[in-house]
Design an enzyme around this catalytic site. Structure first.
Site: not given
Ligand SMILES: NC(=O)c1ccc[n+]([C@@H]2O[C@H](COP(=O)([O-])OP(=O)(O)OC[C@H]3O[C@@H](n4cnc5c(N)ncnc54)[C@H](OP(=O)(O)O)[C@@H]3O)[C@@H](O)[C@H]2O)c1
Length: 327
Positions: A72, A77, A106, A137
């Site tokens: 994704d 990004y 997106k 987005h």
């Molecule tokens: N459409 C939108 O507006 C929107 C908004 C936000 C996000 N997104 C999408 O959703 C994805 C995920 O959301 P997100 O990045 O906000 O949050 P998330 O996936 O809930 O959390 C990511 C964070 O958690 C850490 N992490 C990952 N695996 C872990 C584990 N097993 N144990 C402990 N910590 C862990 C990562 O650190 P490390 O990388 O250092 O491991 C990072 O800091 C994004 O990458 C993006 O593709 C979309």
């Protein structure tokens, strides 16, 4: 039955359409069928805040090696090139074919009035002939007319074979309904924030009720609450990590989840979700954590009001939450 219909029936059979529109694609990820007719792996590697360099190339490579088949990304990004390089490298060095991978990008808010060009730019950066899923987005601030104009460009890109499925992100119910009234091709997904601390239940239900799949971003609440005792207790009970518990909750309520990590061990662990199941008691505890803890700035303020919580007494594995049953 025509030859085309027979082909389609054979494809659906191979895809497991007779088994609840789901199929196990690998040891780590299952697929669900979108309203576009295309299958999407229920777990993706998210690459928000991932740089446009070897760090992200490695992360995507590790994910593919661990069994992920879905990435994704987004123009915003600014890492589509790194994602594209990782895909090209993986396809070159494995037996996996392009049509086994699922790539999302997106359209950023500033580009609603030039979506056709933005799509071509994403295709070029990703170095792909087509994008599997392309989303608006967020509703942005250029207004409803610009949003609908963008959608028409997305529809044209589907017609042109540049995109397989189209959808939206961060749309509230009113924005969804406005689009549904104007569209020729229905959005396949609404990508919104959803995790146990902010299930976003009313918007989830409204999205599902409209035949649109929920993609859950920040499925681990960005790692902000992994130390909570309730989560740790459930994790210990199943011999899993707190992150895996949050992700499994998302899967069980039917979300398509997009865990992000750049760390190899976490990328691997975040996909090991199909060898355990949370029971109704676990789901009840997790559902009770919904405190409206919204992590992201985008998207509707949301509704985690107590009224949106449901008793999981009769909820079983889905914890009493509404799920998509068919596309
Ligand atoms: N459409 C939108 O507006 C929107 C908004 C936000 C996000 N997104 C999408 O959703 C994805 C995920 O959301 P997100 O990045 O906000 O949050 P998330 O996936 O809930 O959390 C990511 C964070 O958690 C850490 N992490 C990952 N695996 C872990 C584990 N097993 N144990 C402990 N910590 C862990 C990562 O650190 P490390 O990388 O250092 O491991 C990072 O800091 C994004 O990458 C993006 O593709 C979309």
């Amino acid at each position: 039955m025509s030859v085309e219909e027979m082909k389609k029936a054979a494809q659906d059979k191979a895809a497991g359409a007779g088994t609840g529109e789901r199929r196990r694609s690998s040891v780590t990820t299952e697929k669900v069928k979108l309203n576009s007719g295309h299958y999407i792996p229920q777990v993706a590697l998210g690459v928000y805040k991932a740089p446009n360099d070897g760090t992200t190339e490695n992360a995507v490579k590790w994910a593919f090696e661990a069994g992920y088949r879905h990435v994704d990304s987004a123009a915003r990004y600014m890492n589509e090139e790194a994602v594209g390089r990782a895909i090209a490298d993986f396809l070159k060095n494995s037996d996996v074919k392009r049509d086994e991978l699922f790539v999302t990008s997106k359209l950023w808010d500033a580009d609603h009035e030039r979506a056709a060009e933005a799509i071509d730019e994403s295709l070029k950066k990703l170095n792909l002939d087509y994008i599997d899923l392309y989303l608006i987005h967020s509703p942005g601030n250029l207004g409803a007319d610009a949003r609908i104009k963008a959608w028409k460009d997305l529809e044209a890109a589907v017609d042109a074979g540049k995109i397989k499925s189209i959808g939206v992100s961060n749309f509230d119910v009113e924005e969804l309904d406005h689009l549904l009234a104007e569209c020729r091709i229905k959005p396949a997904v609404n990508q919104i924030e959803s995790h146990p601390f902010f299930a976003h239940e009313e918007l989830r239900e409204a999205t599902i009720a409209r035949g649109i799949h929920v993609q859950a971003y920040s499925p681990m609440a960005q790692g902000a609450a992994l130390e909570r005792e309730e989560i740790k207790a459930i994790a210990n009970k199943h011999g899993k990590s707190p992150a895996q518990v949050l992700l499994r909750w998302g899967l069980q309520i039917g979300n398509i989840i997009l865990p992000k990590s750049l760390t190899q061990s976490r990328i691997e662990a975040n996909a090991q979700l199909f060898d355990f199941e949370l029971d109704a008691d676990d789901m009840e505890v997790l559902n009770a954590l919904d405190e409206g803890m919204k992590m992201g700035k985008l998207g509707p303020a949301g509704t985690s009001a107590p009224g949106s919580r449901r008793s999981s007494n009769s909820g079983g594995a889905a914890g009493g939450k509404l799920q998509m049953t068919s596309s």
